[in-house]
Design an enzyme around this catalytic site. Sequence first.
Site, PDB file in Angstrom:
ATOM      1  N   HIS B  68       8.231 -12.791  -2.265  1.00 34.93           N
ATOM      2  CA  HIS B  68       7.046 -13.594  -2.590  1.00 34.93           C
ATOM      3  C   HIS B  68       7.428 -14.743  -3.512  1.00 34.93           C
ATOM      4  O   HIS B  68       8.576 -14.841  -3.933  1.00 34.93           O
ATOM      5  CB  HIS B  68       5.938 -12.753  -3.210  1.00 34.93           C
ATOM      6  CG  HIS B  68       6.292 -12.121  -4.517  1.00 34.93           C
ATOM      7  ND1 HIS B  68       7.191 -11.094  -4.630  1.00 34.93           N
ATOM      8  CD2 HIS B  68       5.857 -12.370  -5.778  1.00 34.93           C
ATOM      9  CE1 HIS B  68       7.281 -10.732  -5.897  1.00 34.93           C
ATOM     10  NE2 HIS B  68       6.498 -11.489  -6.618  1.00 34.93           N
ATOM     11  N   GLU B 203       9.844  -1.301  -6.675  1.00 36.67           N
ATOM     12  CA  GLU B 203       9.866  -1.732  -8.070  1.00 36.67           C
ATOM     13  C   GLU B 203       9.141  -0.671  -8.893  1.00 36.67           C
ATOM     14  O   GLU B 203       8.275   0.029  -8.362  1.00 36.67           O
ATOM     15  CB  GLU B 203       9.167  -3.073  -8.228  1.00 36.67           C
ATOM     16  CG  GLU B 203       7.702  -3.049  -7.879  1.00 36.67           C
ATOM     17  CD  GLU B 203       6.813  -3.690  -8.913  1.00 36.67           C
ATOM     18  OE1 GLU B 203       7.306  -4.064  -9.984  1.00 36.67           O
ATOM     19  OE2 GLU B 203       5.615  -3.821  -8.643  1.00 36.67           O
TER      20      GLU B 203
END
Lengths: 362, 600
Positions: B68, B203
């Site tokens: 992103h 993450e």
Amino acid sequence: YQDLHTFELQAPTRLIEWARGNRVCVAGYGQSGGNEILQLLPPPTLQVKETQGLCPERDFKVECGGFSNRPVYSLKYVPDTSLLVTSGPPDSSLQVWQVSAEDSDVIKPVSAISTENGTGQPWAKIATISTRAPWVLHGSRLNNVQITEVESRKNVYMAASRNNEELSSLAFLDDNTLLLCCAKGQLCLADLRQPQGPLEAASVPSAPCGERWCMGVGRGPQGSDSSCQPVVCLSSGGHLTLTDVRKASEALALAKCRVPPPSSGAEFLCVSWAPALDGCLAVSGFDGTVQVYDTQGWDSSGREAEPIFIHKGHAFGGGDSSRDPALVTVHTWHPQKPRTLLSAASDGSLHVWDWVQPCGKC
Amino acid sequence: VLSLFCLGAGAGQDVGRSCILVSIAGKNVMLDCGMHMGYNDDRRFPDFSYITQNGRLTDFLDCVIISHFHLDHCGALPYFSEMVGYDGPIYMTHPTKAICPILLEDYRKITVDKKGETNFFTSQMIKDCMKKVVAVHLHQTVQVDEELEIKAYYAGHVLGAAMFQIKVGYESVVYTGDYNMTPDRHLGAAWIDKCRPDLLISESTYATTIRDSKRCRERDFLKKVHETVERGGKVLIPVFALGRAQELCILLETFWERMNLKAPIYFSTGLTEKANHYYKLFITWTNQKIRKTFVQRNMFEFKHIKAFDRAFADNPGPMVVFATPGMLHAGQSLQIFRKWAGNEKNMVIMPGYCVQGTVGHKILSGQRKLEMEGRQILEVKMQVEYMSFSAHADAKGIMQLIRQAEPRNVLLVHGEAKKMEFLKQKIEQEFHVNCYMPANGETTTIFTNPSIPVDISLGLLKRETAIGLLPDAKKPKLMHGTLIMKDNSFRLVSPEQALKELGLAEHQLRFTCRVHIQDPRKEHETVLRVYNHLKGVLKDYSVQHLPDGSITVESILIQATAHSEDQGTKVLLVSWTYQDEELGSYLTSLLKKGLPPSTS
């Protein structure tokens, strides 16, 4: 409200215990195992005196955690040690855990304290103290109340009673005095200096039988004689009695709190004194609310008292209205901030709230 | 075998850089190429010399994937591709490709123009870098080469954020980038199918956090805005053009409507058009509610929010202004800030992380006297607030994603040498998978057990099921057959069919075993003894005494000869084919036990 923060735990808890450094501990009580004990570091908003509205750090951090196969119904830290003790069904044994936040973030099981004829007994209620040595006071009935040294698991005291009344809670009133509350409502005192002495019945409930009772013990300011603090007892029918266990066996005050019909059982009844507000106590366990009362001005008439604040947050939980409404499982007061409470409910919610005194002196 | 190397991973809540190298079945993929915004020197870029000391990156890497447009995931891309040197494909989603260059250029401007740095990528480099980008759609399988394919999944978090599945043959890895498992006002929640990757890389910055509910954050934000506006003050909200700004706009619009507030809300000129443009372009990337209502009316056409004109900043009375850029480092937001900073009735709310050196960063650190150009000192009397609305997955979210994808192994990237033993155990216990938590600079090797699908011939299947017990769905069944690997396909057929197909002749294997028997009599008497013995024991088998003096048990042949040196010992030759191995060994051991004493 002055402030309100809502959090969602992965699993509901029925205990909130304070630990060193304003940490809190919660634990799961699921019957099918896989329960987590979580020691949480609260957000800075709870640490500082002044409440900040917008604060970058608003979240709880899981500092360490452990896994328990049993449901955890009660948990107490052992002061001045890195140990904690838990209890829960299916018997009255205790589990001892080690919290070592430096090398690892896992709370490890260390040992178990079993009791004679413990199987089939209701779960043990516990209290801890470390003045003479790290001790845990535990028992599920009057006749199995005992004190065990946590590290050596040696028994140091056994209550002399043949009465098998079920207990709802117990506490150390001071270094030598124990206060026991029976589920049926009687309060008993025991003096550790007289191990063979009988338990002194301190009071008898004034409300109709068939109700279950629990108690809340005040913590006097450091160094004071906590015998001057009244004990509050709450029944599943909503009756509240204030008693001074030393001075007389007559109730100091009686009142009734608003209880939604029908009373939903006594599983999560909880009553506690505010540590920093004279005469204020909080009640929960009947529904999705926590009610705060000002007991100054209560008499022995036993009429219905008006709460000075009601926290309804848990009743407006997740959007799913088809599910059973949430029931508040436990609440606790912040040790320093006078009007801040933490409450948890059966839907896994955890609220931290700071209420505004409507008017008056509390 | 999967091999993973963390060149960089998010450290702490908002700061960090992500860059992971994965080696899967001989292919090398770089996941994200982020910049660390807390450093001003070379430490802000990952150390690419780890990848290969001498050798071109283009030859070594098969592709680069960017999840992103946040700078801690793509900030080092132009440096990597143009200054270090990489000419291979770079994959990202369409919105990311559209927005990345804007952010990169903006950041380049601050670093070079404002801070005067020299060793940084240029505008031309950003353009050249973006030429190497191949944009992908959600759920579209993209063939990077004959063996490597990738697929993007919706990740929530910000517009265009995606999780990527990387597949080589039967091995696959899923990289989540930053994702969010709870939908917000303008974006949906991350979603992935039960793709059962060998490894899920997630993450875990917020893994040990129990987040304050969004409702509380929003309530507090609205309270602050409302209080300021009620007392006649002005609220400045510096934002980047896309992302949280839309979220906050929708929030304020709804609040203004509900409370019937009159104070004006402004959105920087140019910002609205650009935002609207991107959201219309990428409407499929927003959440359900927005998509549904967008058809009826443009969700980003607000009733209470108007375009801003520079002159409005001087208007008396309360107002709320959204202005770019987000860190108060230049442009309109800084201009407005300077005008309003001196009045304590006013408020500035920073909705995200600010890079060191910017005004935003300075005031968040508590500085109240700022030096502007021309040595002018600006005294900041307005209230400074910080509100983080960033959307990341917490422990509950991570568990949800693992439950959705069903990986065989999990790897959590967290950067700091945080002890997350508890979360590791939690994942391992709940899902019975291995959980890895490498630190930056560590290589993790994961051994995979790929399932290779094989076609089985019907005849073989029928034959195998005819023998023995009924198949048990839970237990693996042992079958005998021949595996033919031809043209990328695997087939399991009976040996006869295999021989026929491949034009091979079958070889016969015959075993012969010698058993010594103590018997002083003549051979044919020994044979008779053996025959009678075997006939008695092996009642279910066909035991025959042939005219030539040999015995057969089924197809096994037994002959007797005298021992060359010792007349008292007879040697039995037991001979069988490979197919009769079991019976042959059984017979041999039986005969070795000796014969019963002869009755005759």
